[in-house]
Structure formats: C-alpha cells, structure tokens
Scaffold this motif. Structure first.
Motif: not given
Lengths: 317, 229
Positions: B40-52
């Motif tokens: 879940a933490f990895a997905w959070q990081g991935g979504l953050l990268a997507l947002i950026t």
C-alpha cells in the motif's frame, strides 16, 4: 405527469417481478460456466417458482399468524422499494413520492418481518439466521446511508430521479466521491443480498447460512414469495447501481422508442453487472461470519471518504 | 457549487489520485498484514509520482518531472523493496498485527481529516490554481502518518507511518506551491534514503536484542521472566 408515465411505472413494476428470476438464473449460469460446469438453464428459477407455487403449504404447529402474513409483507415491501428505482424513465412519479431514504426504510421493513418470521416458529436455525441478518443489516445500513448522502449532496436532493438527472447532465467525469460511493454501495449490496463473501446463496450448510436459515420452515407459495422477493431485491440493488453510476441510455422523454432503447440498455448493463458478480463470487471465498463486521466497517469508511472527498476536493470555495 | 465538472480530464485524474492517496493512508492504518501494508505504501508513492507528473504537465513545469521520476524511483520502488527485503530477512512475511480498537482508531482518523480540512480552509481562499483543494488532503496524510506511528506497535509499521508523513509533506509542496526547488528536493530524497538505511540497521539491532519488533516491549528496562518468550 401524464398517464403515460404511470403506464411506464406499471411496466417497470412488471419488469421487476418478471425479469428478476432471469437475472438470478443468468448469474447462476455465468458462475457455473466460470467453474467449468454446464449449470442449469437460465430459466430454472422460473421453473422452481412455478413448482413451489403449485405445492401445498405446510405450516408448523407452533407458528403464529405472523408466519403466514410475513411472506406477503416481505414481497410487497421489496416490490414497492423496487418501483422507486428508475430503470427505464428518469422522471418517475414514484420517485417523487418516495426518496432514497424511504427506499432504505422499505427494505428495512421487509427485513424486519423476515427476521420475525425466522424467529416465529422457534427453531434454533431460524433464530440464528434472524440474529445474523440483524447483525449484518445494522452494520450495512449506516454505510448505505453514507453513500446515499454523498450522492444527495451532489444533486442537492435525495430524490432518486433528481440524482439520476444530475448524473446524466454531468456526462463523463471522474469524481473521487462517486468512486468511493460506488465501492461502498457495491459492498452494501453484496452484504444485503447475501452474496458470497457474506453469505452463500447456494448452500444449506447449517453453520454458514444466513438468509436460508430464516426460510427453512417455509413451504409452497410462501417459500416461492420469499425467494422471489430475494430475487427482486438483487435486481433492485443492481438497478440502483446501474441507474446512479452508469445512467447512460435511460430516457428523459417518455415515448415508445425511448423506452425500448432504455429497456435494452438497462438489460445489457444488468447482464454485465451480473457477470461481474459471478466472476467476483468465483474468485472470492466466503468470509467467516466474524469477519463480516470488518467488511461492512470498511464499507462505512468508504462511504465516509466519499462524503469527505466531495467536501474537500470537489467543492471550490 | 461544483467545480469538478469544469476541470479538464487530467485535472480530474489528479483529484482522483489525491483521494486514493488519502485512502491508502487509511489502509496503512488498518492493514494487519505487513507485506500488504508495504505494498500500500508503494502504491501511495506511485500515486504521488503520478500526481506530480500530471501537475507538471498541466502547469508546464519541467523540474517537476524530475521530482516525479525521483519519487517514483525512491518511494514506489526502492524503499518498498528495501523494506520487503528486511521483512524477509527478519522472517516477518507472515506477521499479522491485529489493530487494537480498530473502530476507535478509524473514527479518530476521520476526525483528523475533518480537522485538517478546517485548518486549511483559509489557505483555500487564496487563489492557488486547481490543486488548492489537495492541500487539505496532504495535511490529512501527514496527521494520519503520525496517527499510524501512535497506534501501531510494530517498528516496520511505524516506519511506514513516518515515510507516509514525508509523502504528505511532498504532496503539500506540489499542490500549494509549484514544488520545492530541485536542490531542496534532492536533499530531502537523500535524507529519506539515509533514514531508511538507518531504520534498517535499527530493526536488526532491536530484533537481535529483544527478539521482536514490538516497540511496546522497549518500555521496560528489565525483561521479566514471563516476558522472555
């Protein structure tokens, strides 16, 4: 409202009772094919209902009159609830009479009498099923209402017709609140209609059953009505999800062409939803009863997140 | 009234991703399985990268692309991988930690989200572009990370909470301003990496000395006999 609109309501009511067994049969068929079985024909539920309706009714000696009345109340309340969910025409006179909260109330009425009937005869299984059903519904209702409030805040109304109109006017748009509301409503629908992670509709295994445990003492036309009501309820939840989240194809103008297109569109979408449900039931295993509160807690959280993300992310100040 | 209908599809995707980041913080709070929490933490990081990346596209900011790539490499791939390796080394793959008072923890978490929304309201009044609504989400992610660290007993979960605080700060930087200067961002990324390495060393030390990663057991100075399982 023209008399034609009332005619469509009657049509819709007939569609619910006549096609609900077909939807159940279709889900069973799809599930059987996914499990490499041939499965019974999609019309099998009709045959079952006809067989049950023709059979004699036997009532236990210990049963009170409530036991005989309950099937009719359950069936009629479920049917009434179903009529307020638009499947063909957006502007329903019944939706103006009964909004989403009344819909939840009507379903609760049916469930109340179902649980009473389960306890009435005094067998152990009936009481157990009733207590489980109440546990599940007490947890599912808040989650359902959260999802309903999320939708109501978007459309500024709890009237289902207004909500659907709002969704159609919105067109294709990605909204976090709708995404969460859809997830919450799907989980609630699974719990309320007794599908697989919560209850197994295909088994009479005594330790796991919820809905079937309450119906054990019923025979003949009473049993037919109870099962029919369960099928209508399944279709109701399917139609609700389809109408709110995928309303394309439903007509706002009441005429014959529009109604025909809407009927085809709705049936197609319901068939797709049924196939998805069958797939999910094939992949998932039934959860232990004591895990069900956690699942419904999760549904409530999703509903809350939907509400919050609507307030935080979608309302610009 | 609704503004979401007037946003472009890209901007709507950003809002969806932000809502999912918030949702994943709740998952971190409630997930009993260690490996699933790391995922879940990895997905959070991935979504953050997507947002950026999407904000960079919408606002046409070149340096945000760099930080998006950095976030993806570091928070979605490298740190989860390191945590994954550590849990395997400490034989914690099957570790289950039941959350105590799950409903209470959840209610407080929802209250924290409301609180952060209330706190951020004056900032939203400023005209900050379409990402202004995400500021509340980022503050909520920070507070939820703190709440994860308070409610969880196991050290790896606490590190996940700590890292998600960093995720929240990063989200705030992206949504409120046009991202931090690249030098600052590189520094922070390096800090996070060093912190991760240090945490790894600490895990091993704690595990060696008390044979568990339950930090509640660090409260006592003496190991009593019945505790030394």
């Amino acid at each position: 409202m023209s008399s034609f609109a009332w005619l469509t309501i009657c049509l819709q009511a007939l569609i619910y009772v006549s096609l609900a067994p077909l939807l159940t049969g279709w889900i069973r068929k799809a599930k059987a094919r996914l499990q490499n079985r041939r499965g019974p024909s999609v019309f099998q539920p009709y045959r079952d209902l006809r067989k049950l309706l023709a059979k004699d009714v036997h009532v236990a000696h210990t049963a009170s009159p409530l036991f005989r009345v309950a099937p009719y109340i359950v069936f009629v309340s479920t049917w009434l609830a179903a009529i307020t969910v638009p499947i063909l025409v957006v502007e329903l006179p019944t939706a103006a009479v009964a909004d989403l909260i009344v819909l939840v109330g009507l379903l609760a009425l049916g469930r109340f009498f179902l649980a009473l009937a389960g306890m009435d005869v005094g067998t152990a299984f009936g009481g157990m099923g009733a207590s489980r059903e109440m546990l599940i519904s007490a947890l599912a209702e808040p989650a359902m209402l959260m999802a309903v409030f999320t939708l109501a805040m978007q459309a500024h109304s709890t009237n289902l017709s207004t909500i659907v109109t709002h969704q159609i006017e919105l067109g294709l748009s990605l909204k976090p609140s709708l995404m969460f509301a859809l997830a919450a409503l799907s989980l609630v629908a699974i719990a309320e209609t007794g599908r697989i992670p919560v209850d197994n509709p295909a088994t009479h295994l005594e330790l796991t059953m919820v809905h079937e445990a309450m119906l054990l003492e019923y025979t003949g036309r009473h049993l037919a009505l109870m099962e029919w009501a369960a099928q209508v309820k399944l279709m109701l939840y399917g139609a609700l999800i389809v109408a709110i989240f995928f309303p394309w194809g439903m007509t706002e103008i009441v005429d014959v062409d529009g109604v025909m297109i809407a009927l085809l569109a709705t049936l197609g979408k319901l068939a797709l939803l049924g196939a998805v449900l069958a797939g999910a039931e094939t992949v998932l295993a039934k959860a232990r009863l004591f895990r069900v509160p956690a699942l419904l807690n999760f549904a409530l959280l999703l509903g809350l997140l939907g509400l919050l993300s609507h307030v935080i992310l979608e309302i610009g100040t | 009234m609704n503004v979401a209908s007037e946003l472009s599809l890209l901007q709507q995707t950003v809002l969806i991703a932000a809502a999912l980041v918030l949702f994943l913080s709740f998952v971190l709070l409630a997930q009993p399985r260690l490996l699933a929490a790391i995922r879940a933490f990895a997905w959070q990081g991935g979504l953050l990268a997507l947002i950026t990346g999407l904000v960079a596209t919408v606002n046409a900011e070149a340096h945000l692309f760099v930080s998006a790539l950095l976030t993806l490499a570091l928070k979605a791939i490298l740190i989860p991988w390191m945590l994954h390796r550590l849990t395997r080394r400490l034989e914690l793959e099957r570790h289950l930690e039941a959350v105590k008072h799950a409903a209470f923890v959840q209610i407080v978490a929802v209250a924290l989200v409301l609180f952060s929304y209330w706190l951020v309201l004056p900032i939203i009044q400023q005209d900050l572009g379409f990402t202004r609504n995400i500021v509340a989400v980022s503050l909520a992610v920070v507070l939820l990370g703190l709440w994860v660290m308070i409610t969880r007993q196991q050290a790896v979960f606490q590190v996940l909470g700590f890292m998600s605080i960093e995720n929240g700060l990063f989200l705030a930087a992206v949504s409120a301003t046009e991202g931090m200067p690249l030098v600052v961002e590189l520094g922070i990324a390096f800090d996070v990496l060093v912190a991760m390495v240090l945490f790894g060393v600490f895990f091993l030390r704690i595990h060696n000395s008390i044979d568990s990663l339950d930090v509640d057991r660090l409260n006592r100075l003496h190991e009593r006999l019945e505790d030394s399982r």
